[in-house]
Scaffold this motif. Sequence first.
Motif: not given
Length: 89
Positions: A10, A25, A36-37, A79
């Motif tokens: 990440y 990610q 990503s989140s 995540e």
Amino acid sequence: VGFQVAGKAYFGTGYDGNYLKDFYQYSPSTDTWTQSSGFGGDKRRNATVFVINDKAYIGTGISNNVLQYDFWEFNGVTEVWTKKRDIDR
């Protein structure tokens, strides 16, 4: 900052003329990057990160020339970002 948890890498936050809080990610099995989140904290640069048992902990740094004192936990399996206790000043 960059870190590796649950077999994936990440990379996020930083400064490109604007303070950032995005995270991306990298999956080595597919050799691809995906967004990503989103990081739950404020945008920042110069954050600190460490990993314990597939959980990354990110905190401190600078946002708009203001020091940051918060800490966040990232669970590599789900995540999900979870706010932790701020560091004492």
